[in-house]
Design a protein around this motif. Sequence first.
Motif, PDB file in Angstrom:
ATOM      1  N   ALA A 160      13.527  32.466  13.486  1.00 42.99           N
ATOM      2  CA  ALA A 160      13.851  31.117  12.991  1.00 42.99           C
ATOM      3  C   ALA A 160      13.052  30.086  13.780  1.00 42.99           C
ATOM      4  O   ALA A 160      12.607  30.339  14.905  1.00 42.99           O
ATOM      5  CB  ALA A 160      15.343  30.851  13.133  1.00 42.99           C
ATOM      6  N   GLU A 161      12.873  28.931  13.156  1.00 43.83           N
ATOM      7  CA  GLU A 161      12.277  27.774  13.818  1.00 43.83           C
ATOM      8  C   GLU A 161      13.145  26.567  13.504  1.00 43.83           C
ATOM      9  O   GLU A 161      13.599  26.410  12.371  1.00 43.83           O
ATOM     10  CB  GLU A 161      10.848  27.531  13.344  1.00 43.83           C
ATOM     11  CG  GLU A 161       9.855  28.604  13.750  1.00 43.83           C
ATOM     12  CD  GLU A 161       8.466  28.340  13.205  1.00 43.83           C
ATOM     13  OE1 GLU A 161       7.497  28.687  13.891  1.00 43.83           O
ATOM     14  OE2 GLU A 161       8.354  27.788  12.088  1.00 43.83           O
ATOM     15  N   GLU A 162      13.361  25.739  14.488  1.00 48.60           N
ATOM     16  CA  GLU A 162      14.182  24.552  14.291  1.00 48.60           C
ATOM     17  C   GLU A 162      13.432  23.342  14.833  1.00 48.60           C
ATOM     18  O   GLU A 162      13.111  23.262  16.019  1.00 48.60           O
ATOM     19  CB  GLU A 162      15.528  24.717  15.014  1.00 48.60           C
ATOM     20  CG  GLU A 162      16.572  23.696  14.657  1.00 48.60           C
ATOM     21  CD  GLU A 162      17.221  23.928  13.290  1.00 48.60           C
ATOM     22  OE1 GLU A 162      17.976  23.049  12.844  1.00 48.60           O
ATOM     23  OE2 GLU A 162      16.952  24.983  12.671  1.00 48.60           O
ATOM     24  N   GLN A 163      13.122  22.393  13.907  1.00 54.92           N
ATOM     25  CA  GLN A 163      12.423  21.172  14.300  1.00 54.92           C
ATOM     26  C   GLN A 163      13.448  20.078  14.573  1.00 54.92           C
ATOM     27  O   GLN A 163      14.293  19.779  13.739  1.00 54.92           O
ATOM     28  CB  GLN A 163      11.472  20.725  13.190  1.00 54.92           C
ATOM     29  CG  GLN A 163      10.738  19.429  13.486  1.00 54.92           C
ATOM     30  CD  GLN A 163       9.734  19.582  14.628  1.00 54.92           C
ATOM     31  OE1 GLN A 163       8.828  20.399  14.566  1.00 54.92           O
ATOM     32  NE2 GLN A 163       9.898  18.786  15.673  1.00 54.92           N
ATOM     33  N   PHE A 164      13.380  19.470  15.743  1.00 54.53           N
ATOM     34  CA  PHE A 164      14.302  18.392  16.089  1.00 54.53           C
ATOM     35  C   PHE A 164      13.580  17.052  16.016  1.00 54.53           C
ATOM     36  O   PHE A 164      12.376  16.977  16.272  1.00 54.53           O
ATOM     37  CB  PHE A 164      14.880  18.626  17.488  1.00 54.53           C
ATOM     38  CG  PHE A 164      15.729  19.867  17.571  1.00 54.53           C
ATOM     39  CD1 PHE A 164      17.077  19.829  17.218  1.00 54.53           C
ATOM     40  CD2 PHE A 164      15.173  21.080  17.956  1.00 54.53           C
ATOM     41  CE1 PHE A 164      17.864  20.979  17.276  1.00 54.53           C
ATOM     42  CE2 PHE A 164      15.954  22.230  18.018  1.00 54.53           C
ATOM     43  CZ  PHE A 164      17.301  22.182  17.667  1.00 54.53           C
ATOM     44  N   ASN A 165      14.331  16.028  15.668  1.00 55.68           N
ATOM     45  CA  ASN A 165      13.722  14.698  15.507  1.00 55.68           C
ATOM     46  C   ASN A 165      13.959  13.829  16.734  1.00 55.68           C
ATOM     47  O   ASN A 165      14.024  12.606  16.650  1.00 55.68           O
ATOM     48  CB  ASN A 165      14.256  14.000  14.251  1.00 55.68           C
ATOM     49  CG  ASN A 165      15.764  13.830  14.269  1.00 55.68           C
ATOM     50  OD1 ASN A 165      16.414  14.221  15.238  1.00 55.68           O
ATOM     51  ND2 ASN A 165      16.320  13.248  13.228  1.00 55.68           N
ATOM     52  N   PHE A 166      14.128  14.466  17.881  1.00 56.28           N
ATOM     53  CA  PHE A 166      14.274  13.757  19.143  1.00 56.28           C
ATOM     54  C   PHE A 166      13.614  14.594  20.237  1.00 56.28           C
ATOM     55  O   PHE A 166      13.284  15.763  20.037  1.00 56.28           O
ATOM     56  CB  PHE A 166      15.748  13.494  19.479  1.00 56.28           C
ATOM     57  CG  PHE A 166      16.631  14.715  19.359  1.00 56.28           C
ATOM     58  CD1 PHE A 166      16.608  15.734  20.313  1.00 56.28           C
ATOM     59  CD2 PHE A 166      17.495  14.846  18.273  1.00 56.28           C
ATOM     60  CE1 PHE A 166      17.424  16.851  20.203  1.00 56.28           C
ATOM     61  CE2 PHE A 166      18.310  15.975  18.156  1.00 56.28           C
ATOM     62  CZ  PHE A 166      18.274  16.976  19.119  1.00 56.28           C
ATOM     63  N   GLU A 167      13.436  13.989  21.390  1.00 56.76           N
ATOM     64  CA  GLU A 167      12.780  14.642  22.514  1.00 56.76           C
ATOM     65  C   GLU A 167      13.663  15.763  23.078  1.00 56.76           C
ATOM     66  O   GLU A 167      14.746  15.507  23.588  1.00 56.76           O
ATOM     67  CB  GLU A 167      12.507  13.599  23.595  1.00 56.76           C
ATOM     68  CG  GLU A 167      11.947  14.143  24.904  1.00 56.76           C
ATOM     69  CD  GLU A 167      11.905  13.063  25.963  1.00 56.76           C
ATOM     70  OE1 GLU A 167      12.476  13.285  27.045  1.00 56.76           O
ATOM     71  OE2 GLU A 167      11.313  11.999  25.707  1.00 56.76           O
ATOM     72  N   VAL A 168      13.193  16.995  22.969  1.00 59.27           N
ATOM     73  CA  VAL A 168      13.906  18.144  23.533  1.00 59.27           C
ATOM     74  C   VAL A 168      13.311  18.440  24.914  1.00 59.27           C
ATOM     75  O   VAL A 168      12.116  18.671  25.045  1.00 59.27           O
ATOM     76  CB  VAL A 168      13.778  19.393  22.630  1.00 59.27           C
ATOM     77  CG1 VAL A 168      14.429  20.604  23.297  1.00 59.27           C
ATOM     78  CG2 VAL A 168      14.419  19.130  21.268  1.00 59.27           C
TER      79      VAL A 168
END
Length: 332
Positions: A160-168
């Motif tokens: 799986a891949e998970e794109q976040f819309n904030f700074e991880v």
Amino acid sequence: MLCGQLCQINMAASNSRVDELTSYFKTHNKIKEQQSHSAKVHSVGWSCDGRLLASGSFDKCVCIFSLGTDRLKQETTFRGHGGSVDQLCWHSFHPELLSTASGDKTMRIWDTRSQKCTANIATRGENINISWSPDGNTIAVGNKEDLVTFIDARVMKIRAEEQFNFEVNEISWNKDSDTFYLTNGQGCVHILSYPDLELLHVIKAHPGTCICIEFDPTGRYFATGSADALVSLWDADELCCLRTFSRLEWPVRTISFSHDGQLLAAASEDLVIDIGEVETGEKVADIPVEAATFTVAWHPKQYLLAYACDDKDTYDRKRDAGSLKVFGFSSE
């Protein structure tokens, strides 16, 4: 009345323990140094049995050291990454397996027995953090674009891949490997279920950027370090903050729990690494350093702390020393 008496007993026991630990580090404060890299060391970590220590560096290499009674010995150097090795982590119960995340857009697995790379997984970005689940089944890798890739470590395939819309900033698993934690630039800790990756909770942990996160070995607590210079300790079940450690003055970059969960080391740009007792928050020891500290890691069985700083070469201050150190050897 009984409750008050119990509190007094617990407090006396905690104070006694702090005194005991403080005394211990007065006679166990010797530091051993290894200069094995040609550039700054970004990450250090111990194998699960404590026999080996690994360091990853901007020089694209991974160095492996064995631990003797009072010294470190360099065993091998792993080469193959085409970019900086920004973070590493060992398998939780196979002491020969090490994973590394690199700016070359790959994640690699190394076997210290064969001294070879056994897996090379291409990812979609320059990787900066990595976390191997305690059950050994999944490796999560995060990159500069805030994309987290989940790799099935049993078959070495991306699941799986998970794109976040904030700074991880940093990632971690709980002890049961069924929830996934990440810190972000808004001072929050996001908690996701695994494997379905549904958002379960968002904790507003700090007013400043939440930089690092670490679970204690028992799974009872986790700690976070922040740009507000605080380390906060959390109950992993109740998700409530139990106490903060406030002795540092600069953004907290790295934290580590001791093998018994009783000590918490924290480091920053302060010229000291702080070691506090978890139950009280009291200072037990500190380690003087000459530069900002990138990474700290307690040994899995002893009070030995590995760390690496932004040290410069003694004879050429423009060059990185490329060294790592271990604190806690007997000074008697």
